[in-house]
Every structure is written in structure tokens, then in C-alpha cells.
Scaffold this motif. Sequence first.
Motif, mmCIF file in Angstrom:
data_model
loop_
_atom_site.group_PDB
_atom_site.id
_atom_site.type_symbol
_atom_site.label_atom_id
_atom_site.label_comp_id
_atom_site.label_asym_id
_atom_site.label_seq_id
_atom_site.Cartn_x
_atom_site.Cartn_y
_atom_site.Cartn_z
ATOM 1 N N UNK A 81 0.854 -0.983 -0.006
ATOM 2 C CA UNK A 81 0.143 -0.033 0.088
ATOM 3 C C UNK A 81 0.944 1.281 -0.090
ATOM 4 N N UNK A 82 0.549 2.139 -0.703
ATOM 5 C CA UNK A 82 1.336 3.511 -0.861
ATOM 6 C C UNK A 82 1.447 4.172 0.572
ATOM 7 N N UNK A 83 0.362 4.245 1.168
ATOM 8 C CA UNK A 83 0.051 5.184 2.358
ATOM 9 C C UNK A 83 0.984 4.658 3.419
ATOM 10 N N UNK A 84 0.673 3.135 3.754
ATOM 11 C CA UNK A 84 0.993 2.790 5.009
ATOM 12 C C UNK A 84 2.245 1.629 4.605
ATOM 13 N N UNK A 85 2.587 1.459 3.622
ATOM 14 C CA UNK A 85 3.553 0.399 3.197
ATOM 15 C C UNK A 85 3.695 -0.667 3.830
ATOM 16 N N UNK A 86 2.440 -1.421 4.001
ATOM 17 C CA UNK A 86 2.352 -2.811 4.315
ATOM 18 C C UNK A 86 2.200 -3.607 3.245
ATOM 19 N N UNK A 87 2.546 -4.962 3.423
ATOM 20 C CA UNK A 87 2.732 -5.915 2.361
ATOM 21 C C UNK A 87 1.430 -6.843 2.608
ATOM 22 N N UNK A 88 0.672 -6.990 1.770
ATOM 23 C CA UNK A 88 -0.386 -8.246 1.590
ATOM 24 C C UNK A 88 -0.097 -8.916 0.294
ATOM 25 N N UNK A 89 -0.739 -10.088 0.465
ATOM 26 C CA UNK A 89 -0.662 -11.215 -0.443
ATOM 27 C C UNK A 89 -1.828 -10.971 -1.636
ATOM 28 N N UNK A 90 -1.771 -11.849 -2.830
ATOM 29 C CA UNK A 90 -2.667 -11.595 -3.660
ATOM 30 C C UNK A 90 -4.255 -11.762 -3.527
ATOM 31 N N UNK A 91 -4.386 -12.685 -2.717
ATOM 32 C CA UNK A 91 -5.982 -12.776 -2.374
ATOM 33 C C UNK A 91 -6.307 -11.634 -1.377
ATOM 34 N N UNK A 92 -5.402 -11.349 -0.494
ATOM 35 C CA UNK A 92 -6.145 -10.291 0.444
ATOM 36 C C UNK A 92 -6.234 -8.857 -0.464
ATOM 37 N N UNK A 93 -5.237 -8.603 -1.544
ATOM 38 C CA UNK A 93 -5.424 -7.585 -2.253
ATOM 39 C C UNK A 93 -7.012 -7.546 -2.964
ATOM 40 N N UNK A 94 -7.062 -8.632 -3.703
ATOM 41 C CA UNK A 94 -8.547 -8.779 -4.368
ATOM 42 C C UNK A 94 -9.567 -8.397 -3.141
ATOM 43 N N UNK A 95 -9.403 -9.139 -2.012
ATOM 44 C CA UNK A 95 -10.731 -9.205 -0.778
ATOM 45 C C UNK A 95 -10.704 -7.583 -0.531
ATOM 46 N N UNK A 96 -9.668 -6.929 -0.379
ATOM 47 C CA UNK A 96 -9.586 -5.546 0.138
ATOM 48 C C UNK A 96 -10.236 -4.784 -1.041
ATOM 49 N N UNK A 97 -9.910 -4.882 -2.375
ATOM 50 C CA UNK A 97 -10.450 -4.108 -3.341
ATOM 51 C C UNK A 97 -11.692 -4.348 -3.745
ATOM 52 N N UNK A 98 -12.332 -5.589 -3.513
ATOM 53 C CA UNK A 98 -13.653 -5.827 -3.949
ATOM 54 C C UNK A 98 -14.632 -5.985 -2.832
ATOM 55 N N UNK A 99 -14.202 -6.160 -1.818
ATOM 56 C CA UNK A 99 -15.227 -6.169 -0.855
ATOM 57 C C UNK A 99 -14.819 -5.393 0.680
ATOM 58 N N UNK A 100 -13.870 -5.491 1.212
ATOM 59 C CA UNK A 100 -13.438 -4.651 2.340
ATOM 60 C C UNK A 100 -13.363 -2.986 2.067
ATOM 61 N N UNK A 101 -13.045 -2.713 0.934
ATOM 62 C CA UNK A 101 -12.840 -1.238 0.687
ATOM 63 C C UNK A 101 -12.050 -0.425 1.680
ATOM 64 N N UNK A 102 -11.132 -1.245 2.298
ATOM 65 C CA UNK A 102 -10.616 -0.373 3.550
ATOM 66 C C UNK A 102 -9.197 -0.918 3.613
ATOM 67 N N UNK A 103 -8.018 -0.200 3.568
ATOM 68 C CA UNK A 103 -6.693 -0.975 3.572
ATOM 69 C C UNK A 103 -6.471 -1.149 5.202
ATOM 70 N N UNK A 104 -6.283 -2.407 5.710
ATOM 71 C CA UNK A 104 -6.023 -2.918 7.008
ATOM 72 C C UNK A 104 -4.739 -2.021 7.670
ATOM 73 N N UNK A 105 -3.871 -2.063 6.751
ATOM 74 C CA UNK A 105 -2.602 -1.406 6.967
ATOM 75 C C UNK A 105 -2.881 0.133 7.690
ATOM 76 N N UNK A 106 -3.594 0.744 6.472
ATOM 77 C CA UNK A 106 -3.971 2.259 7.007
ATOM 78 C C UNK A 106 -4.778 2.503 8.035
ATOM 79 N N UNK A 107 -5.651 1.408 8.484
ATOM 80 C CA UNK A 107 -6.599 1.593 9.536
ATOM 81 C C UNK A 107 -6.008 0.969 10.838
ATOM 82 N N UNK A 108 -4.475 0.502 10.786
ATOM 83 C CA UNK A 108 -3.822 0.107 11.906
ATOM 84 C C UNK A 108 -2.812 1.111 12.239
#
Lengths: 299, 427
Positions: free
Chosen positions: B390-417
Amino acid sequence: MEDKEERIETSLVAIVIDATPAKKFASQPLDGSSMMNRIFDSLIAFGNAHLMQASHNKLAIIACNSKSTKFLYPSMDGTSRSYHNRPGQYDMFAKVDSDVRHGLGELILNDMTDNDSTKSDSLLGGAMARALSYIHRVQRELSLSHQLKPRVLVVSGSCDSALQYMTFMNVFFTAQKENVVIDCCMMDTDSGLLQQGCDITGGQYLHIPSVAGLLEYLLWVFLPSPSCRSKIVLPPPTKVDYRAACFCHHKLVDIGWVCSVCLSIFCKFSIMCTTCNTEFKLNRPAIVPAKSKKRARIE
Amino acid sequence: MADEDETKEYRWESGYEKTWEAIKEDDDGLLESNVADLVARAKRKRAALKDTGAIQLGMMRHLFVVVDASACMFLQDLKPTRFLCVLKLLEVFVHEFFDLNPISQLGILTTKMKRSEQITVLAGNQKKHIEALQQLKDLSCEGEPSLQNSLERAMNGLKNMPAYSSREILVLFGSLTTCDPGDIQKTIKSLKDNNIRVSIIGLAAEVRICQEIAKKTGGTYNVLIDDHHLKELILNQVQPPAVAGSMEASLVKMGFPGGSPIVNDGTSDSSADHAPAYCLCHIESETSSLMGPNGYNCPQCGSRYCELPVECKQCGLTLVSAPHLARSYHHLFPIKPFIERAQVRETTHCFACAKLFVEAETNVIIIVNFRLCLFYHSLPFLFLLKVYECENCNQIVCLDCDLFIRETLHTCPGCASDPVTAQMKTN
């Protein structure tokens, strides 16, 4: 047509614990050990009780404070620590115990460097987002013969953070979509946002009067899975306040004005929306033809 | 579709497409990981294309769905028949539509025997539409469809809608002909004048007039390839469309019922609010329910309703709850796409789901010295695994979490943490 194959039900509980040191009872000692210790003892006992119910059951524990969030169990450290389990104790219980205490220690030590940590809000939204991602991953990794029944238990003592509203709402809607039930056990104050979340996902919200009895409340109210909760008499649901807060004063409004472009809520009619900077046209009354008819009758 | 790229060659000119070469077996002779990889990459490409940034979207939508019920809908090129397949997909569409656009309204029309009929009026109640769609299954498809009649009827329904809402018509057209009473160009002109956007999904082949209608009104025209493609095309309409540019913005008065909660000892502030009353949404039907203090009272006139969102019949105020509006907020604050990186050794776990990143090992023979013996080493080569940052928080996620965040969650867990980025950008 009956489904002859029975899928094994795997229940996954993700406990999200708010470990903010600003809780006023965190430092009060009770019976020799501090309240914080008792809270975590209760949580570990609850987690072990859940694991004990069935061999397929899974557990995840995530802690958060105002600085960061951390997966306590399953631990993200690559190193395997040696667990001192008492003879006859199930290995997994000892692992949970050891991982949680070690992880919590690291989390608190990280926080001690900043003096202003009591002023900012607890990062509960981020911890819940991580819990949902973990549940999503377990759902994918589980084989077809298992059916996952996930739920999230939030144990917190912090008030609502208005600035994390978006994160909370996104988490609640995602949980509703993924059929994850969010339960909430509030220790000190009430939280309107978490009440809404429990209502949206069909979970149980409880505000416990005394923290010393935390383990009892957890075991009696939150240990049964959602499917058998209909057979148990649980604390009655609280009526949730679904009013929205206006963006200008953060006051709850009964009737508000909503911008049609960005859907922000205002308590008073104004010319311009402060969020998206669109100008509003005043509503023109559409009664022009009727007026001319009236004039025709008089003349 | 062929009209759009004229530089593309025709199929017989470009030679054979060797689709079997895309799939390769890995070391164990399994295809699974390869197939999953291809699927994930395709998903990610699509998700990346959709990210258009924060543009104005039409949030309050009034949509009419016109279903072709003419004789050609009994053809069985979509199983079991075109008509039943379309109805089933429309049920999914209605559910997703109200999920994503909670304050919008939907109406259903059919066209057959050179006329068009209204199945449901414009309403925000999901259940009524789904029930009506289920009852439509018994309808016999006969006659010729009439595009002009159905568009005129939909237009009559949409003309009186307020200017700040996005007016749309979705036509599911399976026939290659239409039987119209007048000049359809006049209808197209009045559609354009009323700012109504018409999107058409063709079930048979591309029809010139449909292309023209869609183009002139600012909608889309697609012809399906198979039933999965049809599902995708229908579900694409669920997303709110970008504003055409001439939509007026205004402040809409809305009510938020569900005020002060009941005090536990039985007394409450205004006893009228919590007394048992009939709900107004069912008062015309025979099954009008007498409900206790569980409903919602309109703050303006006090009438009781059992579910939200609803338009108060007595005073005309739209009643919604705060989560309904919040459901659309994620369109307004989209998250930037994550940057694809090769895996670094320091990050062993995905930040969002705590999954261990599996290192791909390959065996490499290192030649230390030509005169000395060869040393055989196995080194982990990490360049095969892609992770996302993620550009803002520089946390690393895997491909599946990337798809999950983009399509369903709409929040980056790294930015929220992260305490700095967890604050909301507005206010």
C-alpha cells in the motif's frame, strides 16, 4: 432432496481485544494481580474453552491499542518458541497461552515510547479488518468437506471514535456479506457504532456491569455458536440508535439534509456542500400552470 | 464490438489462437496452481481497470428494467430458456442493486405483443420486486416486442423524478426486430432531453438501432457471448454510473427514524412513539401487521413503518438509516491500487491475513571454479512471488487479500492500523 453428505462444521472465533492502557481500571489491582492480567486470563480461558468444544474449531486473537494492531494468535513470528505445558495439558492450550502473553508483552512495550498514547483513539477498526481478512483466508484454505462458521468477538472498553466511522462501517458491511457474526462485549462504556455493527450482522451486544466477572459473561453469553443461540435465553437486544450525525456539528439529527452527490448529511439547508464543494440549486416550485388557471378563472 | 477497433484483423486473418499454450504444468505435473494464478491475474487486471479515482457518481438512481417477453425468448440457447435464465439473473441483480444502492428505486416492465406492461412500479422495496420476478416465470412469451412503447412507458415513469437523481433504463432485448407505432428517433430525442440514460444488453445479435439509442443517450450496448458473460454484463449495471455532467445537485430532506432508545424500566419519553400501531407499509394489504415498539416512526408525521428505507406515504419524507447512506461512501473514498513488488526477505507474513509467504525454491548449480569441483546449492529464488504494497502505510499483503480488500472490504487494514492514517480524510 436431502443432502446425504454432512459437512463438518468448523467454528472459527476471532477475538479482537482492545488493549488500550487508557482504560481507567487497567492499573487498579484486584486480589493481588492487576485487572489487565485478569482480563487476559479470562480471554485465554475463553479461547481454550472454544478450542475444547470440537477438534476442528479454530481460534484467532488480535490485539490493538492506539499505536498498532497485532496478531497474537496465530503468531506471526517465524520462530517457534518452546512452550511449558503442564503434564497432561493439551499442547494447543499451552501454545495459545504462551503466544498471547508474549505477543501482548511486545505490543505494550511498543507503546511505551510515546507519551501521548492516551489521547488518540484505539485502532479497533484496523484490528477488525485484519480479523475479517484472516477469516476470508481460512475460508479459502479449508477443504470442501468442512463448512466454516466464522464469528468475531470484540472485547473493548473504549468509546466510539468518530474519525474511524468509515472503517467501522466498511467492516460491518463486509461482515454482513461474508456471513460473519460480530458480537461485542463492552466493559466500561457503551459504543453506538459497535451496537449498530452487532445489529447489522445479527450478533449479540452486551455491556457488562462488572469486569471481574468477565469470564462468566464470556462463557455464558458468547461461547454458544449463533445457530444454537435461538434456544438459549440471552440478554435482550438493545434498541439501536440509527440516527446519523451531521457532518458540521457531529450532532445526531432526526431530519437532515443530504447532498445528492456525496451523501453527506447536514442539519441545516445551505448553499454549498462542504465535502464535495457542489453548489445547490434551490428547489423551484412546479406549480406554474396551476397559477395561470387560477388567473383565468378570476378574469 | 467489431465496429470499435477497426485496426484489429478479422479472425480468419490473424491465424489460429493457440490457447492451449497458456497453460503449463508445474514440476509435479499439476495444473491447479497455474490455473489459479491465471484466474487471479485476470481478476486483478479487471479490478485495476475499474479504479477510476474519485469521480462524481449518481448515487440516487431510478432505474427501469425492461424485459423482452416476445416469442424469441423461448429459444433455448440459454438454458433452460432465455426468458427463465434472464429472470433468474435479474433476481441476483435486484439483490445486489439494493445492496449497493440502498436509497435507489427500481421498476420492472415487460414488452410483448407489440405493447409494454408494467410489472412493478418504481419502489425501493427489494422483496416486492423479487416476488414479482418469481411470478413472471409463468408468463407466456409471445408476439413481437416494441422498443418504442417500452421506452415511452419507462420515460413517463421517470419524467417526474427529481433532477438530482440519475435516471436510467436497462433493456434486456432478445429479439432482432421491433414493432413501433411511431418514429423512434423522436423517442430518442425526448429521452436525451430528459437526461435518461438507456443501456441495452442484446441476447441475440447486434442491432443497429440499439447501438444508436445507447450511444445517443450515453448508455452502453453489449451483446452477450454466453450465460456467464450475461451475468457479468447485468452485474456491471449495479455499479453507480459516472455523472453525465448535466445532473443538478441539491440537498434532499431525509428523515432518520430510530431515535431515543427505550429506557429499561418501561417508561419512555413519548408514549405515542412506542405504543403498538399498524405499520403503514402493509396497511393496504390484508396482512397488515400490528407491531409493538419495534418499528420506525417518521420524525415528521409520526407514522409507523416496519422496515427502511421507505418513502413516508403521509408526508412524503424519505426515511433512511445511517448505514444505508454509509454503504455508498466507499465509492467516494476509493483506495489507491496497491503496488506490485517482488517479495522481500524481511516480510515473512501477509499483514492482513497472517499467511506465510511460501518461497519458491529452485536448485541452482554454482560453478565456483572451473578447475575445482562444482558446488551444488539450492537457493530460494524469490522473484517468482509477487506481493502488494500500500502506498500510504507501506504494509505488504498477498494477492488474495489484495482482491478481498479491493472488492469487498474497501479499507486497507494497514492504513486502519496506523494511528496517523486511521483518521477519516473528510471533516
